[in-house]
Design an enzyme around this catalytic site. Structure first.
Site, PDB file in Angstrom:
ATOM      1  N   VAL A  20     -24.379  64.211 -15.573  1.00 59.25           N
ATOM      2  CA  VAL A  20     -23.825  64.943 -14.425  1.00 59.25           C
ATOM      3  C   VAL A  20     -23.171  66.242 -14.882  1.00 59.25           C
ATOM      4  O   VAL A  20     -23.393  67.312 -14.304  1.00 59.25           O
ATOM      5  CB  VAL A  20     -22.825  64.073 -13.650  1.00 59.25           C
ATOM      6  N   ALA A  76     -14.765  69.954 -21.952  1.00 61.68           N
ATOM      7  CA  ALA A  76     -14.237  68.965 -22.891  1.00 61.68           C
ATOM      8  C   ALA A  76     -15.266  67.872 -23.141  1.00 61.68           C
ATOM      9  O   ALA A  76     -15.799  67.275 -22.195  1.00 61.68           O
ATOM     10  CB  ALA A  76     -12.944  68.363 -22.351  1.00 61.68           C
ATOM     11  N   GLU A  89     -16.319  63.407  -3.278  1.00 59.55           N
ATOM     12  CA  GLU A  89     -17.557  63.093  -2.569  1.00 59.55           C
ATOM     13  C   GLU A  89     -18.594  62.463  -3.485  1.00 59.55           C
ATOM     14  O   GLU A  89     -19.343  61.566  -3.093  1.00 59.55           O
ATOM     15  CB  GLU A  89     -18.129  64.358  -1.927  1.00 59.55           C
ATOM     16  N   VAL A 105     -19.446  58.305  -4.439  1.00 57.71           N
ATOM     17  CA  VAL A 105     -20.229  57.326  -3.683  1.00 57.71           C
ATOM     18  C   VAL A 105     -21.537  57.955  -3.233  1.00 57.71           C
ATOM     19  O   VAL A 105     -21.544  59.002  -2.582  1.00 57.71           O
ATOM     20  CB  VAL A 105     -19.456  56.811  -2.446  1.00 57.71           C
ATOM     21  N   GLY A 138     -24.098  59.541  -4.622  1.00 55.11           N
ATOM     22  CA  GLY A 138     -24.695  60.757  -5.155  1.00 55.11           C
ATOM     23  C   GLY A 138     -24.601  61.950  -4.220  1.00 55.11           C
ATOM     24  O   GLY A 138     -23.515  62.365  -3.817  1.00 55.11           O
ATOM     25  N   GLY A 162     -35.811  54.613 -16.593  1.00 52.92           N
ATOM     26  CA  GLY A 162     -34.514  55.273 -16.637  1.00 52.92           C
ATOM     27  C   GLY A 162     -33.629  55.010 -15.438  1.00 52.92           C
ATOM     28  O   GLY A 162     -32.561  55.619 -15.308  1.00 52.92           O
ATOM     29  N   ASP A 166     -20.539  48.174  -9.673  1.00 54.30           N
ATOM     30  CA  ASP A 166     -20.666  49.555  -9.206  1.00 54.30           C
ATOM     31  C   ASP A 166     -20.592  49.622  -7.687  1.00 54.30           C
ATOM     32  O   ASP A 166     -19.844  50.436  -7.122  1.00 54.30           O
ATOM     33  CB  ASP A 166     -21.994  50.137  -9.708  1.00 54.30           C
ATOM     34  N   LYS A 190     -17.612  51.279  -4.925  1.00 55.00           N
ATOM     35  CA  LYS A 190     -17.956  52.177  -3.827  1.00 55.00           C
ATOM     36  C   LYS A 190     -17.559  51.586  -2.473  1.00 55.00           C
ATOM     37  O   LYS A 190     -17.122  52.310  -1.570  1.00 55.00           O
ATOM     38  CB  LYS A 190     -19.454  52.477  -3.870  1.00 55.00           C
ATOM     39  N   GLY A 228     -28.216  60.161 -10.252  1.00 57.04           N
ATOM     40  CA  GLY A 228     -28.922  61.197 -10.998  1.00 57.04           C
ATOM     41  C   GLY A 228     -28.041  62.401 -11.218  1.00 57.04           C
ATOM     42  O   GLY A 228     -27.144  62.701 -10.417  1.00 57.04           O
TER      43      GLY A 228
END
Length: 441
Positions: A24, A53, A138, A141, A143, A196, A210, A214, A315
């Protein structure tokens, strides 16, 4: 024009610090660079990325980052006087400490950190309010799908009753492959990993962690109540079998891992519930058509009615799109020294435990193929106050299988019914138990 007023006044630059440069973060760098001119026009001032960083300076990255921007001193970056900190490193620590430091040093924050928000969001929101800075999230949750802002702002004047969503692309890909190809769970997981869509260690996805994080965020926003990950009932998809998927197909249904957040009325007043588990939904339901690794969130509100938000749920590029959307809003606010919408937790509703939540069950019971067995099974449901909607029997030599779909009842009553079935001498096995959502409730 008066002579003492300059023809033009230089606009201040919005200085940005980025924490993390993985999938990301790399895309955030790319978009900040490639769209610099557009971002300047949208924000109303030049945007300068002053530091990125990272844990390792020599790590391979998806995009080239100028060496002078890279630093391993994340704490120094967030305290350097930047206007906005974008956090995409994930996890609880050091993300929490870095975000709190950023807010304390006057930076607004954009984060995609669902785990931290679901575990300790209240600490972050309190700090943002104390220091009069924005905390936007935003990208935490679904993408690129704009779902949090509509819940927080667009539907703020409405009463949301239910949020039902597919919020994990990995599990949706696996269940979709099981439905369309007849593959088993292990086979579908291996394909997801090869493409992937699943990590080498897929535990967070396939066990529902996960999605539960959310769900906590969605419930908090939808019902103006602090809901944390520990409040969310969670089941993963590892026990979903090819037989379960085939049985759903016979009902003209599909199996999906759903995040379900509901506002319900009870004897003690309204309460909220949040749960994540696999469930059968009819193919006529809008969520049933969500394929492969896509996400979708279905919202039911009193005035607006039924709304659906659909798109790529993960993604690098899609998530970075959501990050940059928040960044533009936060940067605009910094330029005029205002703060956007913060936490809305005024309702402080109770969180209903799973046992009190009403749902339906699909139960496959292997029984002796003899007279009176169906009546005995039906009696077990009745003794626990559970009404049967449909029952189907299939003979297989000396034994048979009963497939029972219940009407809505409390989850505690349904669980007790299943436990009773296990003790019956006529029952050889309870081979499948799955909740049912959607039509016929």
């Amino acid at each position: 024009m008066p002579e003492d007023v300059p023809a033009s006044t230089p606009r201040r630059t919005v200085r940005v610090g980025l924490l993390g440069c993985g999938s990301v973060g790399s895309q955030v760098v790319r978009l900040l660079t490639e769209q610099a001119t557009d971002l300047e026009a949208r924000v109303g001032a030049p945007v300068e990325l002053v530091g990125v960083a990272v844990r390792r300076l020599d790590a391979r990255r998806e995009v080239d980052v100028p060496a002078h921007l890279l630093t391993t001193d994340a704490a120094g970056l967030v305290a350097s006087g930047v206007d906005v900190v974008i956090e995409v490193i994930g996890g609880i620590e050091p993300a929490r400490t870095l975000i709190l430091s950023a807010l304390e040093h006057g930076a607004s924050v954009v984060t995609a950190n669902k785990a931290l928000l679901a575990e300790d969001g209240s600490t972050l929101f309190t700090a943002a309010e104390k220091h009069n800075r924005d905390l936007y999230y935003e990208a935490a949750v679904a993408g690129a799908i704009p779902i949090l802002r509509p819940l927080r702002e667009s539907l703020a004047g409405d009463r949301v009753r239910r949020v039902l969503g597919i919020v994990n692309g990995t599990t949706n890909f696996i269940l979709d492959k099981m439905d369309t190809s007849g593959a088993g769970f292990s086979e579908a997981l291996e394909e997801a990993q090869s493409l992937g869509y699943a990590e080498a260690d897929p535990t967070a996805d396939i066990e529902g962690f996960d999605a539960a994080a959310k769900a906590a965020i969605l419930a908090s926003l939808a019902f103006h109540t602090r809901v944390v990950a520990a409040d969310v009932y969670r089941e993963g998809i590892t026990d979903v079998s090819a037989a379960d998927v085939a049985s759903a197909r016979e009902m003209d249904a599909v199996v999906k891992l759903l995040a379900i957040c509901e506002l319900t009325d009870g004897p003690d007043g309204p309460a909220v519930s949040a749960r994540v588990h696999p469930a059968m939904i009819p193919r006529s339901h809008p969520l049933a058509s969500v394929r492969e690794a896509f996400n979708a969130v279905f919202v039911e509100s009193e005035a607006a009615g039924e709304l659906m938000f659909y798109g790529p749920g993960a993604g690098g590029a899609p998530t970075a799109s959501a990050v940059l959307g928040d960044f533009v809003t936060v940067a605009r606010n910094r330029l005029v020294d205002v703060r956007g919408a913060g936490e809305s937790a005024y309702a402080e509703l109770a969180v209903r435990p799973m046992g009190e939540t009403t749902t339906r069950y699909h139960v496959a019971v292997d029984v002796d193929d003899r007279a009176g067995v169906l009546a005995a099974v039906a009696l077990a449901f009745a003794e626990h106050g559970v009404s049967i909607q449909t029952v189907r029997q299939e003979g297989r030599g000396d034994d048979a299988q009963l497939v029972v779909v219940s009407h809505r009842a409390t989850d505690a009553a349904l669980s007790a019914t299943v436990a009773a079935l296990h003790t019956m001498p006529e029952v050889r096995d309870v081979s499948s138990v799955m909740r049912v959502e959607g039509e016929g409730e």
